[in-house]
Every structure is written in C-alpha cells, then in structure tokens.
Write a protein that holds these residues in place. Structure first.
Motif, mmCIF file in Angstrom:
data_model
loop_
_atom_site.group_PDB
_atom_site.id
_atom_site.type_symbol
_atom_site.label_atom_id
_atom_site.label_comp_id
_atom_site.label_asym_id
_atom_site.label_seq_id
_atom_site.Cartn_x
_atom_site.Cartn_y
_atom_site.Cartn_z
ATOM 1 N N SER A 145 0.826 -6.840 3.867
ATOM 2 C CA SER A 145 0.808 -5.750 2.880
ATOM 3 C C SER A 145 2.253 -5.374 2.551
ATOM 4 O O SER A 145 2.994 -4.931 3.426
ATOM 5 C CB SER A 145 0.080 -4.530 3.447
ATOM 6 O OG SER A 145 -1.257 -4.858 3.711
ATOM 7 N N TYR A 176 -3.444 -2.000 5.409
ATOM 8 C CA TYR A 176 -2.636 -0.782 5.434
ATOM 9 C C TYR A 176 -3.603 0.378 5.150
ATOM 10 O O TYR A 176 -3.842 0.758 4.013
ATOM 11 C CB TYR A 176 -1.550 -0.910 4.364
ATOM 12 C CG TYR A 176 -0.463 0.128 4.411
ATOM 13 C CD1 TYR A 176 -0.176 0.854 5.553
ATOM 14 C CD2 TYR A 176 0.324 0.344 3.272
ATOM 15 C CE1 TYR A 176 0.833 1.797 5.569
ATOM 16 C CE2 TYR A 176 1.340 1.279 3.272
ATOM 17 C CZ TYR A 176 1.580 2.006 4.422
ATOM 18 O OH TYR A 176 2.591 2.933 4.411
ATOM 19 N N ARG A 214 -11.767 -9.842 -4.175
ATOM 20 C CA ARG A 214 -11.631 -10.954 -3.233
ATOM 21 C C ARG A 214 -10.628 -10.545 -2.162
ATOM 22 O O ARG A 214 -9.545 -10.050 -2.486
ATOM 23 C CB ARG A 214 -11.116 -12.172 -3.990
ATOM 24 C CG ARG A 214 -10.981 -13.402 -3.182
ATOM 25 C CD ARG A 214 -12.242 -14.267 -3.288
ATOM 26 N NE ARG A 214 -12.132 -15.431 -2.408
ATOM 27 C CZ ARG A 214 -12.605 -15.485 -1.169
ATOM 28 N NH1 ARG A 214 -13.217 -14.444 -0.638
ATOM 29 N NH2 ARG A 214 -12.478 -16.583 -0.457
HETATM 30 N N1 ATP Z 1 -7.823 -7.651 -2.069
HETATM 31 C C1 ATP Z 1 -7.310 -7.284 -0.904
HETATM 32 N N2 ATP Z 1 -7.174 -8.190 0.103
HETATM 33 C C2 ATP Z 1 -6.672 -7.824 1.306
HETATM 34 N N3 ATP Z 1 -6.262 -6.563 1.601
HETATM 35 C C3 ATP Z 1 -6.368 -5.627 0.636
HETATM 36 C C4 ATP Z 1 -6.898 -5.934 -0.656
HETATM 37 N N4 ATP Z 1 -6.901 -4.800 -1.381
HETATM 38 C C5 ATP Z 1 -6.379 -3.835 -0.596
HETATM 39 N N5 ATP Z 1 -6.048 -4.309 0.622
HETATM 40 C C6 ATP Z 1 -5.440 -3.555 1.740
HETATM 41 O O1 ATP Z 1 -5.694 -2.185 1.567
HETATM 42 C C7 ATP Z 1 -4.462 -1.459 1.298
HETATM 43 C C8 ATP Z 1 -4.695 -0.373 0.273
HETATM 44 O O2 ATP Z 1 -5.134 -0.973 -0.930
HETATM 45 P P1 ATP Z 1 -4.693 -0.401 -2.336
HETATM 46 O O3 ATP Z 1 -3.216 -0.342 -2.406
HETATM 47 O O4 ATP Z 1 -5.401 -1.171 -3.385
HETATM 48 O O5 ATP Z 1 -5.335 1.070 -2.233
HETATM 49 P P2 ATP Z 1 -4.835 2.556 -2.512
HETATM 50 O O6 ATP Z 1 -5.811 3.399 -1.796
HETATM 51 O O7 ATP Z 1 -4.754 2.776 -3.974
HETATM 52 O O8 ATP Z 1 -3.399 2.691 -1.911
HETATM 53 P P3 ATP Z 1 -2.237 3.841 -2.141
HETATM 54 O O9 ATP Z 1 -2.212 4.638 -0.876
HETATM 55 O O10 ATP Z 1 -1.026 3.007 -2.278
HETATM 56 O O11 ATP Z 1 -2.574 4.620 -3.346
HETATM 57 C C9 ATP Z 1 -3.474 -2.531 0.857
HETATM 58 O O12 ATP Z 1 -2.146 -2.161 1.113
HETATM 59 C C10 ATP Z 1 -3.915 -3.719 1.721
HETATM 60 O O13 ATP Z 1 -3.440 -3.580 3.040
#
Ligand code: ATP
Ligand code: MG
Length: 324
Positions: free
Chosen positions: A193, A221, A187
């Motif tokens: 962020s 982000y 969702r």
């Molecule tokens: N459910 C969500 N709703 C809104 N924005 C989201 C959601 N999930 C992720 N994001 C956006 O995407 C970014 C990256 O998501 P997430 O931290 O889950 O991924 P990651 O690729 O594992 O990141 P990292 O570089 O920290 O390993 C978050 O910081 C946020 O800005």
C-alpha cells in the motif's frame, strides 16, 4: 519545492479553519483542524475555527468576516464538493480542489473511469447491486471480476467498511449485509500500500512528493492501522525500484491533472510484486495532522509542517477551480 518565507502582513483578515463535520471521518478531521490551527496561530496568523457540524447560523456568521477558508476536514459533506459549492456561492476563497474535482474524487468508480483515460492503471471494479439477490449478484461479480474481491463503500474514506471476500460464500454474506450503503467491488491486488502526495505551485506546476509505504501484516492499510491501533510501519520514501517510483509519480501527476485537482491531493496505490502500480483513489482533502501521511511525505521532501500548511493556505488564492 521552494516555499517563500511567511511575511506577517500577507494575510489581513482571519482565516476560517473548517473542521469536524458529520462524516464518519469526523475524528480525523478534528485532529487535522487542531494541528492546522496550531500551526497557523503559531505563525501569527489570525484564525477562526468552525465546526461544519455546528448550528447553521453559527456557520454562516462565522464565515461572514473571513479572508479565506482552510479546509481541515474530510469525508462526505466536506470533501465531496458540497462545502466547496457553499464557499464558491459565498465568494470565500478556500484551500484545495474545486467542486467538480472534489465530487469526482469522492466517487471512487467515477474517478477511476476518468483517470483511466489518462493511462493510469486501475484494478477492475463494478458497482454492487445491493437490491439484487445476494447469490445472483455474487455470481455476476465473481464472473466479471474473479476472486478475491475487495468490497468498499463508493464514497467513504478512512478504510471504513472495507471487506475482503475470498470465497463465493463470503461474497454473498458481504452483499447481504450491505444495508443501504452504495458499495463497489474491486479486484483484489496483492502488494504494497503506497501513497503519493501531489503539491502544486501557484502557477500550476505540479510536483510529486516522495512515495510513502504503509506496511501492515496482511498488506491492507486498515481503519485500525490508520488510527494507530494495529501494526503498521511507514517507509518514506517507499521501498521501490526507481522505475516503479517514476511510474507512481507519473500516474499520481496524471490523475491529479485529469481529475482537475487544485493545490494538493494524495493518491493511493497498490504496487504489485511485478512492480505494476494500481491506482485506487484520490484524497482531495488528505489528512493534515502533523504526523499524517501528507506531512510525512512533505518532510521527506525537505518541507516543514509549517511550510506545508502555509503553502496550502496560499493556494486558496488560486482562481483555477472553475476552469477544469
Ligand atoms: N483493490 C485492492 N486490492 C488490494 N488492497 C486494496 C484494494 N483496495 C483497497 N485496498 C487496501 O485498502 C486500503 C484503503 O483503500 P482505499 O484507499 O481505496 O480506501 P479509503 O477508505 O478511501 O482510504 P482513505 O483513508 O485514504 O480515504 C488501501 O490502502 C489498501 O491497503
Ligand atoms: Mg485511501
């Protein structure tokens, strides 16, 4: 946090700085490896830099005479418990979390199930069945989670492969284009962020660092923002009310504990406009470059980069990883 000063005879053998690897986050791992190595050698600590993607013989012989391993690496094959298992088997102390917490942390869906047991608020999500008809799967996900949705790989970092689906059509095409990737749908929560670093003392006392907000034009982000290739303003401490900041700290500490993390971790959240903090994921091996998120948070807490790196290295001696 009180970090005792470094004493030159503290470490006797060389420290293996393990970096690189074969994940899609290789470039960021190499950056962490370089800055960690510079900081350690700058303090007079002997190191041996080892690229996890090098030949197997070089890896094993490189690990032959080290005192401990500093993991300056992220992504699959390194942050998911695999590398930790190898080091456990070889009897080499290493920085960061153990096998179980690392494996759990790398699997975003499993990690969310575990942290929600500790009253940590998570956005609803589900695995995407990429083998099903994209139309039927999109219908199922929309009925279960609503729109908009964010689609992301279950076990990837660095915002790699992130897609937002705002309509049934965009959801169908994202599912159809998933290829062999394990995907999850979550969702979409509109908000800021924010990331919270957790540092542990050697006695296991946990400490949350000041929260860091990454402000981007569309609130996401992204991969580009993380590499300095898109607009992104950082605020540390994050611009939050005291109540929300307390709640973020509580959730980050609870997630660190219930996942069984050791030494340090970084927790990513979305803070919605109503002040609710939605936990997205944990990074058990957060990036450690000098200008990286954990270093920024540590600096806001009064720690120099060298103190942070020394503290993490000292954490390699902790023998609590098997007891989670
Ligand atoms: N459910 C969500 N709703 C809104 N924005 C989201 C959601 N999930 C992720 N994001 C956006 O995407 C970014 C990256 O998501 P997430 O931290 O889950 O991924 P990651 O690729 O594992 O990141 P990292 O570089 O920290 O390993 C978050 O910081 C946020 O800005
Ligand atoms: Mg993240």
């Amino acid at each position: 946090m009180n970090i005792p000063p470094f004493t030159p005879d503290e470490f006797t053998g060389p420290i293996a700085v393990i970096t690189g690897g074969w994940s899609q986050e290789r470039d960021r791992s190499l950056l962490s490896g370089r800055t960690v190595n510079d900081a350690l050698t700058g303090m007079g600590i002997k190191t041996a830099v080892i690229d996890l993607d090098g030949p197997r013989d070089a890896l094993l012989s490189g690990l032959g005479h080290v005192e401990s391993a500093f993991l300056a690496i992220a992504g699959r094959g390194a942050e998911d418990g695999g590398l930790q298992g190898l080091l456990e088997t070889l009897g080499i102390p290493y920085t960061g979390s153990g096998v179980l917490a690392s494996a759990l942390g790398m699997h975003k869906l499993r990690a969310k199930e575990v942290v929600s047991e500790a009253a940590v608020l998570v956005p609803r999500s589900d695995r995407v069945n990429v083998g099903a008809s994209p139309e039927l799967e999109a219908e199922r996900l929309e009925a279960r989670l609503g729109l908009p949705l964010i689609l992301k790989p279950i076990a990837e970092g660095g915002s790699i492969g992130l897609q937002v689906a705002t309509s049934a059509e965009s959801l169908i095409s994202a599912i159809a284009g998933a290829g062999g990737n394990l995907l999850m749908a979550e969702r979409f929560r509109t908000g800021r962020s924010v990331s919270v670093g957790v540092l542990e003392d050697v006695d296991g006392t946990v400490h949350a660092l000041p929260a860091l907000e990454a402000q981007t034009p569309n609130g996401i982000y992204s991969y580009a923002a993380k590499r300095g290739n898109a607009d992104c303003d950082y605020h540390c401490p994050a611009r939050l009310s005291d109540t929300t900041a307390d709640e973020l700290r509580r959730q980050a500490l609870a997630a660190h504990r219930v996942l069984g993390c050791v030494s340090h971790s970084r927790h990513d959240f979305i803070v919605s406009d109503d002040g609710r903090a939605w936990w997205l994921e944990v990074n058990t091996l957060p990036g450690l470059s000098r200008s990286g998120n954990l270093a920024r948070m540590a600096q806001a807490d009064g720690l120099t980069y060298e103190q942070l790196i020394l503290h993490i290295l000292r954490g390699a001696r902790v023998d609590r990883r098997a007891h989670v």
